[in-house]
Design an enzyme around this catalytic site. Sequence first.
Site, mmCIF file in Angstrom:
data_model
loop_
_atom_site.group_PDB
_atom_site.id
_atom_site.type_symbol
_atom_site.label_atom_id
_atom_site.label_comp_id
_atom_site.label_asym_id
_atom_site.label_seq_id
_atom_site.Cartn_x
_atom_site.Cartn_y
_atom_site.Cartn_z
ATOM 1 N N TYR A 102 0.826 -1.232 0.000
ATOM 2 C CA TYR A 102 0.000 0.000 0.000
ATOM 3 C C TYR A 102 0.847 1.264 0.000
ATOM 4 O O TYR A 102 2.049 1.201 0.200
ATOM 5 C CB TYR A 102 -1.095 -0.028 1.057
ATOM 6 C CG TYR A 102 -0.827 -0.079 2.539
ATOM 7 C CD1 TYR A 102 0.387 0.243 3.112
ATOM 8 C CD2 TYR A 102 -1.879 -0.422 3.399
ATOM 9 C CE1 TYR A 102 0.550 0.215 4.488
ATOM 10 C CE2 TYR A 102 -1.723 -0.460 4.778
ATOM 11 C CZ TYR A 102 -0.496 -0.135 5.312
ATOM 12 O OH TYR A 102 -0.338 -0.161 6.670
ATOM 13 N N GLU A 103 0.206 2.374 -0.304
ATOM 14 C CA GLU A 103 0.918 3.643 -0.549
ATOM 15 C C GLU A 103 1.988 3.501 -1.630
ATOM 16 O O GLU A 103 3.036 4.144 -1.558
ATOM 17 C CB GLU A 103 1.542 4.204 0.738
ATOM 18 C CG GLU A 103 0.555 4.713 1.760
ATOM 19 C CD GLU A 103 -0.302 5.858 1.246
ATOM 20 O OE1 GLU A 103 0.109 6.535 0.283
ATOM 21 O OE2 GLU A 103 -1.395 6.065 1.809
ATOM 22 N N GLY A 104 1.707 2.680 -2.627
ATOM 23 C CA GLY A 104 2.662 2.471 -3.717
ATOM 24 C C GLY A 104 3.530 1.263 -3.450
ATOM 25 O O GLY A 104 4.295 1.249 -2.485
#
Lengths: 591, 591
Positions: A442-444
Amino acid sequence: MTIYKAPLDDQRFTLFDLLGAEAILTRLQGGAEHSRDLLDAVLEEAGKLSEQVLAPTNASGDAEGCHYDKATHAVTTPKGFKEAFKAFSEGGWAGLTAKEEFGGQALPNVIGTSTTELFQSGNLSWSLYPLLSEGACHAMELHGTEAQQHTYMKPIVEGRWTGTMCLTEPQAGSDLGLLKTRAEPNADGSYAISGTKIFISAGEHDMAENIVHLVLARLPDAPAGSRGISMFIVPKFKVDANGSLGERNQAYAGAIEHKMGLKGSATCVMNFDGAEGYLIGQPHKGLAAMFTMMNAARLSVGVQGLALAERAWQNSLNYARERLQGRALSGAKFPDKAADNLLVQPDVRRMLLTQRAFVEASRALLYYTALQTDIEARGTSEDERRHASELVAFLIPIAKGVVTELAQECTKEALQVYGGHGYIGENGMEQFVRDARIITLYEGTTGIQAADLLGRKILQLQGVGFKHFVAEIGAFCKTHAGDTKLAALIAPLAILAKEWGELTQSLAQRVQANPEELGAAAADYLWYSGYVTLAYFWARAVAAAEAGTQSEAFKQAKRDTAAFYFARLLPRTLMHKAAMVSGAGTIADIA
Amino acid sequence: MTIYKAPLDDQRFTLFDLLGAEAILTRLQGGAEHSRDLLDAVLEEAGKLSEQVLAPTNASGDAEGCHYDKATHAVTTPKGFKEAFKAFSEGGWAGLTAKEEFGGQALPNVIGTSTTELFQSGNLSWSLYPLLSEGACHAMELHGTEAQQHTYMKPIVEGRWTGTMCLTEPQAGSDLGLLKTRAEPNADGSYAISGTKIFISAGEHDMAENIVHLVLARLPDAPAGSRGISMFIVPKFKVDANGSLGERNQAYAGAIEHKMGLKGSATCVMNFDGAEGYLIGQPHKGLAAMFTMMNAARLSVGVQGLALAERAWQNSLNYARERLQGRALSGAKFPDKAADNLLVQPDVRRMLLTQRAFVEASRALLYYTALQTDIEARGTSEDERRHASELVAFLIPIAKGVVTELAQECTKEALQVYGGHGYIGENGMEQFVRDARIITLYEGTTGIQAADLLGRKILQLQGVGFKHFVAEIGAFCKTHAGDTKLAALIAPLAILAKEWGELTQSLAQRVQANPEELGAAAADYLWYSGYVTLAYFWARAVAAAEAGTQSEAFKQAKRDTAAFYFARLLPRTLMHKAAMVSGAGTIADIA
């Protein structure tokens, strides 16, 4: 059951000895009061909250999980979560770094980062609720009108409400340009938001009176792709002019996900069915607005890696000390006991030192980056702020990408120290592994971080932050050139910093000729950069320890761990270098 | 939901093209009938059983888990497990490699290994029940009396009963010398077994009429430590002279563990409370008897790594092909679609090729080792059998230690390809990661494998198996010295094989001077050895593909994956070499 003790000694060492945070913070704008004494006291209180309130809910929250009621669309969080949130809010932690005008305490980000580490070690699932709120506040602070800030942000800072970020849709993950959620203008200037968002952390829960969703959606006249996305405030309960809660908005959780870990964190499918929303920021500029929060969010996820690895490492060290099994290779070390402890085995110490080396250097990297965000925000000159901003931009993909990956390695090794007992739920180690598995996603994803580092920070921005950082390493090496206590570290560090520059240069040329080279080299470039960066922080740690007032045992542990890192972990640069110079040709097409 | 298709093409390629198994097997004692046609047919049937019966129970078995009833001490396995076991037994799979005199089919171990891979890919939890049975049969075949074999082993071979291995106790894991379970002689020549065993896979379940426990315990006059351990047969139900089941024995499951994964496999705490047992083999020689089964057991765990990684890799490839997200760096590859698939991203292909490179070379290594066990058992000369036996002893710690660790990397990467969707239970990828986490722990942790490789196989046994293997690599390199299609592989392989010898030599000297050097170098030596070994099998794979009759696409995939392995994975030897030559001094003491 796992233990957790707030690592205040290493946090203080990192902040004040290694990074010299007091001198920097007190000379920043509005920083006169940010003395070491004040910050120390804040850390200590956060440590208590984590140890006493959060840590005890970690395993039970994992076992219980969140529950979703189909009939009411309500989500119940695990036992103790509500109470912990109350204690958190009452302690003023929700507004720790927020501006005073919104009810915050305006403390430096580096202190927010340090306390966040403590809370996340205590219970990562729980800490996601305030984390998402912080992100939403950032967005409103930067892009909201004064009225929006007053109505929707202040109650979050006060710890009464929470926030979310609603980006992902089933068909739009890493590629947000594909998102479909629509925003139709209403007659009163508001918008009717319709669409389905997935993976919405804290999307629905029972810990706060209201939830403020920040939702990405398309206006009717929006251009296709990522340039046609706007951001909207969509409260769970509508709010009237004097801040009272009104009608329930058409924003409901449709389900919660059953995940590998992070089970106390409600990951919601959010259905917006003509929900009333309010445009925040400029039309079609929503993605850019969301990206302004990206650095903070990614740094926080890096800190999650540190937090999990720290707690796992404390437990594996403890276990290795207490578990009696086998004998030392060179003869019994505890002849009066049935067996020696695991610590006598070099291979067990190798696993422990690996964790320690990554944990402590990651802490230094993350706190350093956070301190640069303080300078970016409150530096005394434009030059200073820009310099810091460029450093932050460069370091974020390393701090997120590398620290989260290393956290997976660390939690895996921590479990491995336990042998078969590590696989058993009640010993708690496997939860760390499961919880850690999300943070490289998550968050890239790590791939996105790698592409951001090489594609955007090095190539598009011409490596401006990279140059600052390498110059800083060069200056450090020069300063300590004659320091015999550091000689074994400075020489290889200086060589690697030079090689890093050369590799960067040659990669840039290669990508010019063939853009596929970017994707083929990015991951190994990220790793290479990460290991060199951590080497720099290990060298600084030893320099700080030699000059510091800590106990000899503390100093010796720093020296030993640095020596271990340089001898046994830093050589990983060799393989990443070989892989990236092999070029795009070694990654064949797959039909 | 995950997919699974039996990888028959690559299994056949590995067996017949790469390893030349038909020529070897048909010339072994009793192997006249082991033609390719026969073995092909066996593989195909096993593939069907796995795809159609086992694979559909994998996710549901994980979700449901095993259930323990405190009142009756009974364990219920997940839905479908019993039926799968019935199909397995009726198909004759339980006795596939057992001798004909016990009702088995006496097929080669390498075929047993190949079919085991298929079953384990289908449902690893389920496959543990027959696996433990196989181990118990091995023990009885080697050490039991004829009567014991007839009474306790034959029903297992026939698929009516199952078996267990009861070694571990709470205080005795890697260090079995610490075990406390007692065996008191009864008047009738049997023994009363008392003690608690933990981590007993298949210790109790509802799939078979009886369970035969092989239990390690101490006789009253037993010397302390590992030289005072004997092995006993302890049936769940006592068995009378004509094989009928009698009285329930005092051997009960006291609990089942709640584990990170492998949830369909009942991991029992077994309480023996004066249970009737029968000595098998010599008094005080139980540990040695158990160790005779170790090679087979460890090889099987290596195969578990292959099996999980194979299935995970199939799914991640499939997902990367179907998921549309983002665009290729050099311009849209699917301009008529909303986005390109993930396969256009070099970094995604890097993750896929990493999996493929490890999966296929691991298969070659595991099948090669299994084939050597066939030669060991049924070679036509004493020399041939000894040579094979020495090769097996050397390769087992690599096949177990390295393949299980790589399987963790592979399942992690497979999940990573899914992005956030990999973290969601219903997509099935996280189960592979959880299931895989045990395999570096049981049957000897990776640290134990490393110590076995360097300490026992290299130093104690003076590297006799190592020398055979390096000589074989040398001969292979010589044979293909002029082969331009292999030139890019042969040259680096020859250099590494030479370096491997030199490193081994210098490590041996170092350990002579300081035994701690063994523990300090073992893990990195294991890894280094593993990567060189897999390089050898990649070179053989390409040689076999060039000479084979497979499709051009199949051959090109072998060439591409080998090139990827040599360019991007094999350089990991550099870091392991650096770490191990750094010496014991870089792993400091920890108090």
